[in-house]
Design an enzyme around this catalytic site. Structure first.
Site, PDB file in Angstrom:
ATOM      1  N   GLU A   1       0.120  -0.873   5.895  1.00 16.43           N
ATOM      2  CA  GLU A   1       1.175  -0.224   6.684  1.00 16.43           C
ATOM      3  C   GLU A   1       0.986   1.284   6.737  1.00 16.43           C
ATOM      4  O   GLU A   1       1.260   1.912   7.762  1.00 16.43           O
ATOM      5  CB  GLU A   1       2.543  -0.562   6.092  1.00 16.43           C
ATOM      6  CG  GLU A   1       3.710  -0.308   7.038  1.00 16.43           C
ATOM      7  CD  GLU A   1       4.268   1.108   6.964  1.00 16.43           C
ATOM      8  OE1 GLU A   1       5.101   1.466   7.821  1.00 16.43           O
ATOM      9  OE2 GLU A   1       3.871   1.869   6.047  1.00 16.43           O
TER      10      GLU A   1
ATOM     11  N   ASP B   1       0.831  -1.202   0.000  1.00 13.99           N
ATOM     12  CA  ASP B   1       0.000   0.000   0.000  1.00 13.99           C
ATOM     13  C   ASP B   1       0.867   1.254   0.000  1.00 13.99           C
ATOM     14  O   ASP B   1       2.015   1.240   0.463  1.00 13.99           O
ATOM     15  CB  ASP B   1      -0.967   0.006   1.185  1.00 13.99           C
ATOM     16  CG  ASP B   1      -0.272   0.059   2.540  1.00 13.99           C
ATOM     17  OD1 ASP B   1       0.747  -0.643   2.708  1.00 13.99           O
ATOM     18  OD2 ASP B   1      -0.746   0.790   3.430  1.00 13.99           O
TER      19      ASP B   1
END
Length: 384
Positions: A143, A79
């Site tokens: 994250e 991400d």
């Protein structure tokens, strides 16, 4: 088409493919699935581990190759943060290459790092077709977000399934300016606090008929910030308390407000725990404003990995490729290493992070290839 010498282990091609997946938290785009397909092609056993419900559902994967010890795990995230309002001169999800530089969101943080490790595994297996031990990857799509259904949940699954590694390498961008400068072996803890002091609204000309909460809030903040928390420790810089917000919501200059609120953050070293600091804050607040509301969230404790054999193997691999002996460091913000440290020793080494979260995020192709060589050398030293 570029030959192996131009794209060792296919690192450039994979980095471009991952960048072209618009995996802005919490939308994975095609990131996790694209990586899973590549890993399965190499021979990894891949388990997709989505956790959470609805909009909070997070894509994750655990992939393993081989069995037994030593077990080396690589951790990272697909991400990325949003593109932002600043103007880009290159398509943030185009994976464009210009003058030896690869542009795109996630190029250095940290799709480039993931690509480098996968490419390193390919190169390692070409030299060592009979793998001794286990190589695994823990990859999350959470994250950059709240980090509740990502690495934390995957680690719980790994423990339940007997997959906790002997050592974990996190591919976050650790180098400030050039490859080979820094290996992170720890991180500071982080505590956020919100303090709300209630008073009684009134006219400034009649303060005896009111109760000004600002005065008590300033007094307690003064005590909290009056002296340094510590002078640092062997591996950590001094802890830091920073007041990040002071709000009363008052639009009039002749009114004493009814309430005042402050927010603060403490980045703390290994001389403290989050619980101890939380207790100290509550004690100080109670001394000045006994009825105040205090809300505290600890996003991670400090941790330190002893710089023993795996860390030294990583430093030797870095030196062999870059000529630099990297500094062992514990500074900067937090990362998912704070969760991994609860289960096994962990260190961080990745690309140059100067452009992360900025417009025109990028990685120099030479750096990407150096990182691949470093990871490959590290695999050889740790796995044999």
């Amino acid at each position: 088409m570029a030959g192996p010498e131009q794209d060792p282990g296919g690192v450039v091609a994979l980095a471009r493919a991952l960048i072209r997946c618009p995996s802005v938290t919490p939308d994975d785009g095609c990131g996790i699935n694209a990586l899973a397909a590549v890993l399965e092609g190499i021979g990894f056993s891949v388990t997709l581990l989505p956790f959470g419900e609805g909009a909070a559902r997070t894509p994750n994967l655990f992939a393993s190759l081989g069995t037994g010890q030593p077990h080396l795990c690589f951790a990272g995230h697909t991400d990325v943060v949003p593109v932002g309002d600043a103007a880009w001169t290159h398509d943030p999800f185009g994976g464009e290459i210009h003058d030896g530089i690869l542009f795109g969101r996630g190029a250095c943080d940290m799709k480039g790092g993931i690509a480098a490790f996968v490419a390193a595994v390919r190169l390692y297996l070409q030299k060592t077709p009979r793998l001794r031990g286990t190589i695994s990857l823990l990859i999350t799509g959470d994250e950059e977000g709240p980090a509740t259904n990502g690495t934390v949940r995957v680690l719980e699954w790994m423990q339940a399934n007997g997959q906790i590694p002997d050592f974990c390498l996190v591919g976050e961008p650790t180098n400030p300016g050039e490859m080979g400068e820094v290996v992170k072996i720890g991180r500071r803890g982080s505590l956020n606090a919100r303090i709300t002091v209630q008073g009684m609204q009134g006219h400034v000309a009649y303060p005896h008929r009111a109760d000004n909460p600002i005065h008590r809030l300033l007094a307690l903040l003064g005590e909290l910030t009056a002296a340094p928390l510590d002078a640092g420790s062997e591996w950590f810089e001094p802890s830091s308390l920073q007041v990040t917000s002071l709000d009363v919501g008052n639009t009039a200059n002749n009114v004493i407000p009814a309430r005042a609120q402050a927010r603060l953050n403490i980045r703390f070293n290994d001389l403290h725990t989050g619980a101890d600091l939380a207790g100290w804050i509550r004690t100080v607040v109670a001394r000045h404003a006994p009825k105040a509301d205090v809300s505290i969230a600890i996003s991670g404790e400090s941790f330190l990995t002893t710089p023993d054999a795996p860390v030294e193997a990583l430093r030797r691999a870095v030196h062999a490729v870059t000529g630099h002996v990297p500094k062992l460091d514990t500074g900067g913000g937090t990362s998912d290493a704070r969760f991994i440290s609860r289960y096994c020793p962990v260190a961080e080494f990745g690309l140059v992070g100067a452009s992360m979260h900025k417009a025109d995020e990028h990685v120099v192709l030479a750096d990407l290839k150096q990182l691949t060589a470093i990871y490959s050398g590290f695999l050889e030293k740790v796995m044999g």
